[in-house]
Motif scaffolding. Structure first.
Motif, PDB file in Angstrom:
ATOM      1  N   ASP A 124       0.828  -1.199   0.000  1.00  0.00           N
ATOM      2  CA  ASP A 124       0.000   0.000   0.000  1.00  0.00           C
ATOM      3  C   ASP A 124       0.867   1.256   0.000  1.00  0.00           C
ATOM      4  N   VAL A 125       0.533   2.199  -0.857  1.00  0.00           N
ATOM      5  CA  VAL A 125       1.232   3.480  -0.923  1.00  0.00           C
ATOM      6  C   VAL A 125       0.191   4.580  -1.088  1.00  0.00           C
ATOM      7  N   ILE A 126       0.356   5.662  -0.362  1.00  0.00           N
ATOM      8  CA  ILE A 126      -0.510   6.842  -0.476  1.00  0.00           C
ATOM      9  C   ILE A 126       0.351   8.002  -0.932  1.00  0.00           C
ATOM     10  N   THR A 127      -0.075   8.718  -1.955  1.00  0.00           N
ATOM     11  CA  THR A 127       0.648   9.895  -2.423  1.00  0.00           C
ATOM     12  C   THR A 127      -0.327  11.031  -2.707  1.00  0.00           C
ATOM     13  N   ALA A 128       0.169  12.247  -2.615  1.00  0.00           N
ATOM     14  CA  ALA A 128      -0.615  13.443  -2.967  1.00  0.00           C
ATOM     15  C   ALA A 128       0.348  14.598  -3.158  1.00  0.00           C
TER      16      ALA A 128
END
Length: 302
Positions: A121-125
């Motif tokens: 899982d990876v979250i980017t913004a």
């Protein structure tokens, strides 16, 4: 001007209050919340998960505490290389604090990157920081409520790529008291079911979104706004805070207002809240801010 940041126009419990996805199709999502402010230190990052609509929301219960979080300063826009990276540590349930001091640079792009040990899982913004600005001198130290001399605020030039500036103003009362409510809010307050909570909410009263097109543009590039009386909830000393918004905060606020009833659309036509987060939902956004203080006096003719 005083360093006060106001983002009360955001409903930070949106993960519990807005049923964005059909309950029959419920899927758990990571939820991010962080707001960078031009020329201020890096902010905390809040990380949690959504919960089913039929369960009571508790942030500490939904908190995620094992994430690897970085905020990255990019070299030149969203697709460019990382110029500098800032690590974060878990300080308390779901809340991560930066390990280094860093003043957020106006008009630069920052990226949030979140990963998890033993998971793909990876979250980017990404967020582009609005250009900084100042509330210029000349704001009246005292104004009479609903008099002909309306409170005027002049702001120095600011910029945001590809569009006009989007503003939100807040009036923060120094000593909120029911006896000092202005007439419009006093009438509403009489019917309050929770006076203490309503006083707290009104003590930081938001204008909602205001486009720069509603301002008077001066020959020197500055803009002047006549502060609406409806934005003043209390007589007495108030901080007036001006905020310019990035696209992420702007899209979240305007779409959330539709969700909460600020539209003539029927329920089936209302769009979901707009999130610019990959791998989750929430807000990784930014703003620039400045503050001025004025005293709002009672009008003897009211």
């Amino acid at each position: 001007m005083k360093n006060i940041t106001v983002i009360s126009f955001l409903v930070t419990a949106f993960i519990a209050s807005c049923n964005v996805y059909p309950q029959d199709d419920y899927e758990e999502f990571y939820v991010v919340e962080s707001y960078l402010v031009a020329n201020r230190q890096l902010p905390q990052v809040r990380l949690s998960t959504t919960i089913p609509a039929n369960e009571v929301y508790d942030f500490e219960e939904a908190a995620v505490n094992d994430a690897i979080i970085e905020v990255r300063l990019l070299a030149d826009g969203p697709e460019s290389a990382v110029a500098q990276s800032f690590s974060y540590s878990n300080a308390e349930p779901g809340i991560y604090q930066p390990d280094q001091n860093h003043a957020v640079i106006p008009e630069r792009t920052y990226q949030l990157h979140i990963s998890f040990p033993g998971s793909n899982d990876v979250i980017t913004a990404n967020t582009i920081i609005p250009g900084s600005f100042e509330i210029l001198s000349g704001v009246a130290e005292s104004v009479v409520y609903q008099s002909s001399e309306q409170l005027e605020i002049t702001l120095s030039e600011s910029s945001y790529p590809g569009r006009q500036n989007i503003f939100v103003f807040n009036a923060i009362s120094f000593e909120p008291d029911a006896e000092d409510l202005t007439p419009f809010y006093s009438d509403i307050f009489r019917d309050s079911d929770d006076p203490e909570e309503d006083l707290t909410l009104l003590s930081n009263n938001s204008s909602g979104i205001i486009n720069e097109g509603n301002f008077e543009v001066n020959p020197d590039g500055t803009v002047t706004v006549k502060y609406p009386w409806i934005g003043i909830a209390f007589y007495g000393v108030n901080d007036i805070v001006a905020n310019t918004l990035d696209d992420n905060v702007y899209d979240f606020v305007r779409s959330q207002q539709v969700q909460l009833g600020g539209s003539t659309l029927s329920p089936g036509e209302i769009q979901n809240v707009i999130y610019h987060v990959n791998g989750g939902i929430g807000v990784f956004g930014s703003l620039a801010s400045d503050t001025v203080t004025t005293n709002v006096e009672r009008n003897p003719n009211l």
